[in-house]
Scaffold this active site. Structure first.
Site, PDB file in Angstrom:
ATOM      1  N   LYS A  75      21.219  19.344 -41.926  1.00  0.00           N
ATOM      2  CA  LYS A  75      22.101  18.503 -42.750  1.00  0.00           C
ATOM      3  C   LYS A  75      22.260  19.114 -44.136  1.00  0.00           C
ATOM      4  O   LYS A  75      21.292  19.587 -44.734  1.00  0.00           O
ATOM      5  CB  LYS A  75      21.493  17.096 -42.849  1.00  0.00           C
ATOM      6  CG  LYS A  75      22.388  16.075 -43.536  1.00  0.00           C
ATOM      7  CD  LYS A  75      21.735  14.681 -43.481  1.00  0.00           C
ATOM      8  CE  LYS A  75      22.639  13.599 -44.059  1.00  0.00           C
ATOM      9  NZ  LYS A  75      22.037  12.248 -43.976  1.00  0.00           N
ATOM     10  N   SER A 150      24.922   8.604 -41.777  1.00  0.00           N
ATOM     11  CA  SER A 150      25.569   9.662 -42.509  1.00  0.00           C
ATOM     12  C   SER A 150      25.328  11.066 -41.959  1.00  0.00           C
ATOM     13  O   SER A 150      26.053  11.996 -42.326  1.00  0.00           O
ATOM     14  CB  SER A 150      25.098   9.619 -43.959  1.00  0.00           C
ATOM     15  OG  SER A 150      23.726   9.919 -44.044  1.00  0.00           O
ATOM     16  N   SER A 174      20.612   6.547 -40.973  1.00  0.00           N
ATOM     17  CA  SER A 174      21.481   7.716 -40.806  1.00  0.00           C
ATOM     18  C   SER A 174      21.064   8.766 -39.781  1.00  0.00           C
ATOM     19  O   SER A 174      21.835   9.685 -39.523  1.00  0.00           O
ATOM     20  CB  SER A 174      21.661   8.415 -42.143  1.00  0.00           C
ATOM     21  OG  SER A 174      22.595   7.710 -42.902  1.00  0.00           O
TER      22      SER A 174
END
Ligand code: GLN
Length: 476
Positions: A75, A150, A174
């Site tokens: 990420k 997310s 997330s």
């Protein structure tokens, strides 16, 4: 080869090389990612170099373990030295990480091959992937739908074969939420289990790094690679790390599991409910004792979460002022204009909304009414869980109230998006570990996630329950 565990075994047996696996992922990215939008930056050269080094190690009989040579995605919010780390924000455009996050140091020491940085909602604020300042990420099961967020890109990278595993962060859901909506496994460890050194902070009392994989065993291997004490993160806990893969026995007889009635009320999509109930039935057949429990303060979790996370975000994001990192706007017009233009033009709408809310909540006069109060309710939410854990070993329920929604559907309605965190955010507020494992998909073929929650540091139990469910679903 679909799973990380299969890839890892094939590497061990010399049936495939790391260069072949890496090239396979890079090809998949080339073919699919223009459409899916999972990666912000692909480091093909760096990945191939690490793959070659891994192959040379194996040939010399010096394998570093199950992750050696396995290609993964990271990420964007997590620092990988030399690669851009923008947290998908324009305010950090072009910013290169000056060092490796602790989790990256660990994964590199385990020989993992880093393919690149994955897309996300800006600063991890959001649940759809639509809040990236760069591009939208699409759900591989239906390109018109969001993959959740997310950690949108990390989930899609794994779900679409553009990486064998990946890392995300989970502040209110997330990792578990996009795992659920893309049909893969996502684990959010106990607060303190994994070091956050080198991760851009969103809400520090909630943030935790988590891992994605296509199977429970994959998630176990990824977690093994990142868990452990780190004195550079003061919230990290010094406690031995168990062998997570060894915990995957599949025998769950006699385990007591609580089903919170508040997780099955209004707002839960019927097909999601049915899938989760079917999963619970399968577990019962395997000898799990199921009973209804209650988390009476669960209904306050969304309000509590959004007060605490916005307050902490407003403080954490104060450092992005146009002076220290990233691009700068309005610097000819004085210091105030520089702050206003940089922050006003380069933070996206959702991030600005949160900074404004958080600043309000922390301001004199409102601090006690909102922030202090939310902290008290947070303690009650945590107490609900500890009461339930006196009676049961783990909790089971849906990960999300709905399946993946359409891109654009909630973009004008932040509250609708926030409600998607209803079953995941309480877990962060209580600092507990949680895992999302695929249940049976809906008739339309949309994935559904089953969430297990356990006491602090009981990741092994979560993984074993997930493994049992995965096995039961495979057996039909
Ligand atoms: N959807 C939640 C939010 O927007 C969770 C985000 C996260 O876990 N990073 O805050």
């Amino acid at each position: 080869m679909k799973t990380l565990s299969e890839a890892s075994r094939a590497l061990e047996l010399g049936k495939v090389s790391s260069v072949e696996l890496t090239e396979g992922c890079l090809d998949a990215i080339k073919q699919k990612d223009a459409e899916l939008g999972a990666y912000l930056e692909v480091d093909a050269q760096g990945a191939l170099k690490s793959a070659q080094e891994s192959d040379a190690r194996r040939q010399g009989g010096q394998s570093l373990g199950p992750l050696d040579g396995v290609p993964i995605g990271i990420k964007d919010i997590i620092f990988c030295k030399g690669l851009e780390s923008t947290a998908a924000s324009k305010i950090l455009e072009g910013y290169k990480a000056p060092y490796d996050a602790m989790v990256i140091q660990k994964l590199k020491a385990a020989g993992a091959v880093i393919l690149g940085k994955t897309n996300q909602d800006e600063f991890a604020m959001g649940a759809s992937g639509e809040h990236s300042a760069y591009k939208v990420t699409r759900n591989p099961h239906d390109l018109n739908r969001t993959p959740g967020g997310s950690s949108s890109g990390s989930a899609v990278a794994v779900a679409a074969g553009m990486g064998y595993g990946s890392l995300g962060t989970d502040t209110g859901g997330s990792v578990r939420q996009p795992a659920a909506l893309t049909g893969i496994v996502g684990i959010k460890p106990t607060y303190g289990r994994v070091s956050r050194y080198g991760v851009i902070a969103f809400a520090s009392s909630l943030d935790q790094i988590g891992a994605f994989g296509s199977s429970v065993e994959d998630a176990a291997l990824m977690l093994q690679g990142i868990a452990g004490y780190d004195p550079r993160d003061s919230t990290s806990v010094d406690r031995p790390v168990p062998d997570y893969r060894a915990a995957l026995k599949g025998d769950v007889r006699g385990k007591r599991i609580g089903v919170p009635k508040e997780f099955f009320s209004e707002g839960l999509e019927p097909e999601v409910k049915a899938s989760v109930q079917e999963a619970i039935g399968l577990l019962e057949k395997q000898g799990v004792e199921v009973k209804e429990v209650s988390l009476p303060h669960a209904s306050t979790a969304i309000a509590t979460y959004y007060i605490i996370c916005t307050a902490e975000a407003s403080s954490n994001l104060a450092r992005f002022d146009g002076i220290r990192y990233g691009p700068r706007k309005g610097d000819q017009e004085g210091l105030n204009a520089l702050y206003e233009k940089t922050r006003g033009e380069l933070f996206g709408d959702e991030v600005q909304r949160r900074i404004l809310l958080g600043t309000y909540i922390l301001s004199a006069g409102y601090y006690d009414a909102y922030y202090v109060r939310a902290q008290k309710v947070r303690a009650l939410i945590a107490k609900d869980f500890s009461e339930v854990f006196k009676e049961v070993d783990a909790i089971v329920g849906p990960t999300t109230p709905t399946t993946a929604y359409k891109i654009g559907e909630n973009i004008q309605d932040p509250l609708a998006e926030y409600l998607g965190d209803i079953y995941t955010a309480p877990v962060n507020l209580a600092g507990l570990p949680g895992i999302s494992v695929p249940g049976k998909p809906t008739k339309k073929g949309l994935p559904v996630g089953v969430q297990f929650i356990a006491k602090p540091f009981e990741e092994s139990l979560l993984l074993n329950l997930g493994y049992a469910l995965e096995g039961a679903l495979k057996d039909g």
